[in-house]
Design a protein around this motif. Sequence first.
Motif, PDB file in Angstrom:
ATOM      1  N   ASN A 283       0.832  -1.203   0.000  1.00 60.89           N
ATOM      2  CA  ASN A 283       0.000   0.000   0.000  1.00 60.89           C
ATOM      3  C   ASN A 283       0.868   1.255   0.000  1.00 60.89           C
ATOM      4  N   TRP A 284       1.905   1.247  -0.808  1.00 53.40           N
ATOM      5  CA  TRP A 284       2.909   2.295  -0.794  1.00 53.40           C
ATOM      6  C   TRP A 284       2.339   3.667  -1.131  1.00 53.40           C
ATOM      7  N   GLU A 285       1.606   3.787  -2.241  1.00 52.88           N
ATOM      8  CA  GLU A 285       1.104   5.098  -2.669  1.00 52.88           C
ATOM      9  C   GLU A 285       0.104   5.678  -1.683  1.00 52.88           C
ATOM     10  N   GLU A 286      -0.780   4.856  -1.160  1.00 48.31           N
ATOM     11  CA  GLU A 286      -1.757   5.354  -0.196  1.00 48.31           C
ATOM     12  C   GLU A 286      -1.067   5.837   1.076  1.00 48.31           C
ATOM     13  N   GLY A 287      -0.044   5.126   1.503  1.00 44.77           N
ATOM     14  CA  GLY A 287       0.704   5.533   2.691  1.00 44.77           C
ATOM     15  C   GLY A 287       1.421   6.853   2.494  1.00 44.77           C
ATOM     16  N   ILE A 288       1.979   7.039   1.317  1.00 49.33           N
ATOM     17  CA  ILE A 288       2.651   8.307   1.017  1.00 49.33           C
ATOM     18  C   ILE A 288       1.649   9.451   1.044  1.00 49.33           C
ATOM     19  N   GLU A 289       0.491   9.250   0.426  1.00 52.13           N
ATOM     20  CA  GLU A 289      -0.545  10.291   0.423  1.00 52.13           C
ATOM     21  C   GLU A 289      -0.990  10.623   1.839  1.00 52.13           C
ATOM     22  N   LEU A 290      -1.118   9.601   2.684  1.00 49.19           N
ATOM     23  CA  LEU A 290      -1.511   9.818   4.074  1.00 49.19           C
ATOM     24  C   LEU A 290      -0.463  10.654   4.802  1.00 49.19           C
ATOM     25  N   CYS A 291       0.808  10.323   4.623  1.00 48.12           N
ATOM     26  CA  CYS A 291       1.874  11.099   5.264  1.00 48.12           C
ATOM     27  C   CYS A 291       1.955  12.518   4.719  1.00 48.12           C
ATOM     28  N   LEU A 292       1.838  12.663   3.414  1.00 51.80           N
ATOM     29  CA  LEU A 292       1.891  14.004   2.826  1.00 51.80           C
ATOM     30  C   LEU A 292       0.758  14.876   3.340  1.00 51.80           C
ATOM     31  N   ALA A 293      -0.408  14.288   3.517  1.00 52.00           N
ATOM     32  CA  ALA A 293      -1.548  15.053   4.046  1.00 52.00           C
ATOM     33  C   ALA A 293      -1.233  15.585   5.444  1.00 52.00           C
ATOM     34  N   GLN A 294      -0.411  14.865   6.193  1.00 51.50           N
ATOM     35  CA  GLN A 294      -0.034  15.299   7.535  1.00 51.50           C
ATOM     36  C   GLN A 294       1.119  16.297   7.515  1.00 51.50           C
ATOM     37  N   ILE A 295       1.990  16.211   6.522  1.00 51.41           N
ATOM     38  CA  ILE A 295       3.213  17.017   6.483  1.00 51.41           C
ATOM     39  C   ILE A 295       3.032  18.339   5.735  1.00 51.41           C
ATOM     40  N   VAL A 296       2.446  18.289   4.557  1.00 42.95           N
ATOM     41  CA  VAL A 296       2.386  19.448   3.654  1.00 42.95           C
ATOM     42  C   VAL A 296       1.795  20.703   4.298  1.00 42.95           C
ATOM     43  N   PRO A 297       0.726  20.610   5.101  1.00 43.97           N
ATOM     44  CA  PRO A 297       0.186  21.851   5.685  1.00 43.97           C
ATOM     45  C   PRO A 297       1.177  22.601   6.579  1.00 43.97           C
ATOM     46  N   TYR A 298       2.214  21.940   7.037  1.00 45.23           N
ATOM     47  CA  TYR A 298       3.166  22.569   7.948  1.00 45.23           C
ATOM     48  C   TYR A 298       4.461  22.990   7.265  1.00 45.23           C
ATOM     49  N   LEU A 299       4.554  22.754   5.971  1.00 49.70           N
ATOM     50  CA  LEU A 299       5.744  23.159   5.222  1.00 49.70           C
ATOM     51  C   LEU A 299       5.559  24.564   4.670  1.00 49.70           C
ATOM     52  N   PRO A 300       6.644  25.293   4.518  1.00 48.89           N
ATOM     53  CA  PRO A 300       6.532  26.619   3.894  1.00 48.89           C
ATOM     54  C   PRO A 300       6.136  26.468   2.426  1.00 48.89           C
ATOM     55  N   ASP A 301       5.558  27.507   1.854  1.00 46.50           N
ATOM     56  CA  ASP A 301       5.130  27.460   0.453  1.00 46.50           C
ATOM     57  C   ASP A 301       6.315  27.444  -0.506  1.00 46.50           C
ATOM     58  N   SER A 302       7.447  27.929  -0.050  1.00 47.89           N
ATOM     59  CA  SER A 302       8.650  27.926  -0.887  1.00 47.89           C
ATOM     60  C   SER A 302       9.862  27.901   0.026  1.00 47.89           C
ATOM     61  N   GLY A 303      11.014  27.623  -0.562  1.00 46.04           N
ATOM     62  CA  GLY A 303      12.244  27.598   0.214  1.00 46.04           C
ATOM     63  C   GLY A 303      12.923  26.252   0.140  1.00 46.04           C
ATOM     64  N   MET A 304      13.404  25.775   1.302  1.00 44.95           N
ATOM     65  CA  MET A 304      14.121  24.503   1.354  1.00 44.95           C
ATOM     66  C   MET A 304      13.605  23.644   2.493  1.00 44.95           C
ATOM     67  N   VAL A 305      13.654  22.344   2.270  1.00 44.61           N
ATOM     68  CA  VAL A 305      13.304  21.355   3.286  1.00 44.61           C
ATOM     69  C   VAL A 305      14.430  20.335   3.332  1.00 44.61           C
ATOM     70  N   LEU A 306      14.769  19.869   4.523  1.00 41.89           N
ATOM     71  CA  LEU A 306      15.780  18.841   4.694  1.00 41.89           C
ATOM     72  C   LEU A 306      15.103  17.587   5.236  1.00 41.89           C
ATOM     73  N   ASP A 307      15.208  16.490   4.518  1.00 42.85           N
ATOM     74  CA  ASP A 307      14.688  15.196   4.954  1.00 42.85           C
ATOM     75  C   ASP A 307      15.871  14.374   5.427  1.00 42.85           C
TER      76      ASP A 307
END
Length: 94
Positions: free
Chosen positions: A25-49
């Motif tokens: 269920n790889w794609e669904e899991g990624i979408e679930l995580c992105l839904a939790q992460i994306v609202p807290y990321l800046p609209d532009s700039g840099m992110v370090l994973d």
Amino acid sequence: MLDPADLEYWEQVDDPRAAVWSDDNWEEGIELCLAQIVPYLPDSGMVLDVGAGIGRLAYPIAEHFRPRMIVHAYEPSTTMREVGRHHPVAYTEA
């Protein structure tokens, strides 16, 4: 909206780890995580994973924000980096 720093927030969220790290269920899991992460990321700039593994989240974040965001993914495991190189998004090694 609850703050992800609060335990109450995570008690209301199904465990995304099981879906993300399951090959079934790889794609669904990624979408679930992105839904939790994306609202807290800046609209532009840099992110370090840090501990990016094969880039399961770094690549989709980069695609979502392209070209406004640069995502740097750090993975110490040479095996994981090698697997990540075969992902369809460009991979460069620092």
